[in-house]
Design a protein around this motif. Structure first.
Motif, PDB file in Angstrom:
ATOM      1  N   ALA A   1      13.734 -15.550  -2.516  1.00 35.79           N
ATOM      2  CA  ALA A   1      14.265 -16.427  -1.464  1.00 35.79           C
ATOM      3  C   ALA A   1      13.622 -16.565  -0.329  1.00 35.79           C
TER       4      ALA A   1
ATOM      5  N   TYR B   1      10.142 -18.544  -1.126  1.00 35.66           N
ATOM      6  CA  TYR B   1      10.298 -19.987  -1.524  1.00 35.66           C
ATOM      7  C   TYR B   1      11.162 -20.488  -0.429  1.00 35.66           C
ATOM      8  N   ASP B   2      11.652 -19.980   0.789  1.00 40.18           N
ATOM      9  CA  ASP B   2      12.641 -20.307   1.653  1.00 40.18           C
ATOM     10  C   ASP B   2      13.760 -21.293   0.921  1.00 40.18           C
ATOM     11  N   ALA B   3      14.397 -20.281  -0.033  1.00 34.76           N
ATOM     12  CA  ALA B   3      15.406 -20.894  -1.017  1.00 34.76           C
ATOM     13  C   ALA B   3      16.661 -20.154  -0.521  1.00 34.76           C
ATOM     14  N   SER B   4      17.296 -20.782   0.409  1.00 33.61           N
ATOM     15  CA  SER B   4      18.786 -20.099   0.833  1.00 33.61           C
ATOM     16  C   SER B   4      19.708 -19.876  -0.129  1.00 33.61           C
ATOM     17  N   ASP B   5      19.661 -20.524  -1.326  1.00 31.63           N
ATOM     18  CA  ASP B   5      20.903 -20.541  -2.147  1.00 31.63           C
ATOM     19  C   ASP B   5      20.749 -19.129  -2.784  1.00 31.63           C
ATOM     20  N   LEU B   6      19.593 -18.619  -2.905  1.00 31.87           N
ATOM     21  CA  LEU B   6      19.205 -17.428  -3.636  1.00 31.87           C
ATOM     22  C   LEU B   6      19.614 -16.374  -2.569  1.00 31.87           C
TER      23      LEU B   6
ATOM     24  N   HIS C   1      14.843 -21.748  -8.478  1.00 32.53           N
ATOM     25  CA  HIS C   1      15.542 -21.148  -7.385  1.00 32.53           C
ATOM     26  C   HIS C   1      16.385 -22.057  -6.177  1.00 32.53           C
ATOM     27  N   ARG C   2      16.115 -23.410  -6.358  1.00 32.49           N
ATOM     28  CA  ARG C   2      16.962 -24.121  -5.614  1.00 32.49           C
ATOM     29  C   ARG C   2      18.087 -24.784  -6.170  1.00 32.49           C
TER      30      ARG C   2
END
Length: 215
Positions: free
Chosen positions: A48, A51-56, A170-171
């Protein structure tokens, strides 16, 4: 730095999976599965951040509650009520299992090399581990006489699929992880119920004893 951390955590994931496979008692395997799932949660957090993926981050919280706390607790309580010493005898020596796990991991790493996905170009070891977990789970199923231990093979497969999903999607919405987690929990509950019915009726957990079907 994140790439190195993810690849190292992936290696630790394989090691913890190996200990899940070789554990003789189902209760021991349930705590080892909790440790393995905790490593998976750490991987989710690092992915997270990478990839700067907040959902993760939400995925990781859901995974911690379900895979590190809820499922191991259910398994520890329910499987502790069933014990069959004969079924706990290993089919293969732990050293041989280690060879199998190493071969599976290296083979998957070789298979993954031609994959050309820019998002995982530096994370092919992690992708290889996610694929290897399907086969490590299968290894757990086919090398165990104890039907309770075979249940953990499914859990390892599910962790592998969750890791692969986190890498390549990841998104994806958090709702997707919740759906997968609910499916996994209900599948485990159903398998535990079936195991209890078998144990209550036949007083054995040894798959070698389950060879005759009666109408």
């Amino acid at each position: 730095m994140n790439d190195l951390m993810m690849n190292n955590l992936a290696g630790l994931l394989v090691i913890t999976s190996y200990f899940v496979v070789i554990a003789r008692q189902a209760r021991t395997a349930s705590w080892l599965y909790a440790c393995q799932s905790f490593v998976l949660v750490l991987l989710f957090v690092v992915i997270a951040d990478h990839y700067d993926a907040s959902d993760l981050y939400l995925w990781s919280m859901t995974a911690f509650i379900s895979k590190v706390v809820l499922l191991p607790t259910i398994l520890y309580i329910q499987l502790g009520k069933m014990r069959d010493a004969a079924a706990e005898k290993p089919v293969f020596h732990p050293a041989l299992i280690a060879v199998f796990v190493a071969v599976i991991s290296l083979t998957c790493l070789y298979i993954i090399q031609p994959v050309a996905l820019p998002m995982v170009a530096t994370l092919k070891p992690v992708l290889a581990v996610s694929l290897a977990h399907f086969f490590i789970g299968l290894l757990c199923i086919i090398t165990q006489r104890n039907i309770l231990k075979q249940l953990f093979g499914y859990c390892l497969m599910e962790n592998g699929s969750s890791l692969m999903l986190a890498l390549v999607a990841h998104r994806a919405p958090h709702l997707l992880e919740i759906g997968i987690t609910i499916d996994a929990i209900f599948a485990v509950i159903v398998m535990v119920i079936l195991a209890r019915l078998i144990f209550r009726r036949l007083n054995t957990l040894d798959v070698k004893q389950l060879t005759v079907l009666k109408g």
